[in-house]
Design an enzyme around this catalytic site. Sequence first.
Site, PDB file in Angstrom:
ATOM      1  CG  HIS A 238      -1.797  -1.083   1.514  1.00 23.68           C
ATOM      2  ND1 HIS A 238      -2.916  -1.317   0.663  1.00 23.68           N
ATOM      3  CD2 HIS A 238      -1.622  -2.236   2.276  1.00 23.68           C
ATOM      4  CE1 HIS A 238      -3.405  -2.621   1.243  1.00 23.68           C
ATOM      5  NE2 HIS A 238      -2.642  -3.129   2.160  1.00 23.68           N
TER       6      HIS A 238
HETATM    7  C1  BDR Z   1      -2.979   1.007   5.419  1.00 20.19           C
HETATM    8  O1  BDR Z   1      -3.344   0.458   6.798  1.00 20.19           O
HETATM    9  C2  BDR Z   1      -1.982  -0.085   7.387  1.00 20.19           C
HETATM   10  O2  BDR Z   1      -2.318  -1.201   7.757  1.00 20.19           O
HETATM   11  C3  BDR Z   1      -0.966   0.048   6.226  1.00 20.19           C
HETATM   12  O3  BDR Z   1       0.378   0.586   6.853  1.00 20.19           O
HETATM   13  C4  BDR Z   1      -1.386   1.184   5.173  1.00 20.19           C
HETATM   14  O4  BDR Z   1      -1.116   2.398   5.517  1.00 20.19           O
HETATM   15  C5  BDR Z   1      -3.540  -0.155   4.407  1.00 20.19           C
HETATM   16  O5  BDR Z   1      -4.944  -0.160   4.678  1.00 20.19           O
END
Ligand code: BDR
Length: 310
Positions: A238
């Site tokens: 992500h």
């Molecule tokens: C987001 O949530 C967190 O767990 C990750 O670091 C990312 O920023 C993904 O949904």
Amino acid sequence: MKKKIILDCDPGIDDALAIALCCASDEIELRGLTVTHGNVPLSQTLDNALGLISFLGRDVEVYRGTTRPLIRKPIDASNVHGNNGLGGVRLPLHSRKPNSKRAVDFIIEEVMANPGEISLFGIGPLTNIALALRMEPMLASAVAEIVIMGGAIGEGNTTPAAEFNLYADPHAARVVFESGRLTTMFGLDVTHRALATAERLAPLKGMGNKVADLVLGFMESYQGFYADTYGWDSPAIHDMCTIAWAIDPSLFQTKRMRVEVDTNEGPNFGRSVGDSLLRSTDAALIDVAFDVDADRLFALFAARIARYRN
Ligand code: BDR
Ligand code: CA
């Protein structure tokens, strides 16, 4: 010209990848890391940020942010990132200390001293950025842009409706969406298309550099969540998408949409509601990333990680 970035983060495995990419890229001038609660409590995300900067051998100041969301009860994502936020991977001991300035004060001072020049990148819950926007009413007009990893026009990953960063502080997200300065959103619609497959990670193997080995260790522990939850054999990276975009926007396709955050407690709490027909005139008008050339993104990532020397 280099993009001057303040990276607001909650490391976090994918945050760690974003930081590593950022610190290896001359297109970016990282003006500071501000840290928030999120994947794990602030004490741990802060220590992870300091440990990472030390491990990467970079001279970047780290600022302590907020420990709690604005209104809702705190949640974390230790089910995804492990209790230490880094999938159980241990960084070497370090002696770095956070800057004595608070994250919110640093954001305000840095942006106001450099009007139109600083980009705020939020890759965790948006509490720090929302507080800065509220504390300094001129911040929204002085910041160059706000870019986030967060939200989903489609299905969420924490509830059916909501993605983690927005769900962890929907009220803060709403402040950011309504600031008029949010320009680009990297939600699950695109980040679930950027999977770290074995082929894409292959160039990191045998690179003989400790950052590449660290990334491979992260991916191994991170993969379990994606296998158990989605039946995928590769995890999504992500947050790293935002930094890859800052380096090379041609990696992504975006669509201009109106998007607003639902703060009503109920099944849609924390949902980002997207309107591609631009009907909801009050909602933020932003570019929503929806596709990525993931092979090229990972090629860029590997080339940048290769720049680290042991
Ligand atoms: C987001 O949530 C967190 O767990 C990750 O670091 C990312 O920023 C993904 O949904
Ligand atoms: Ca994050």
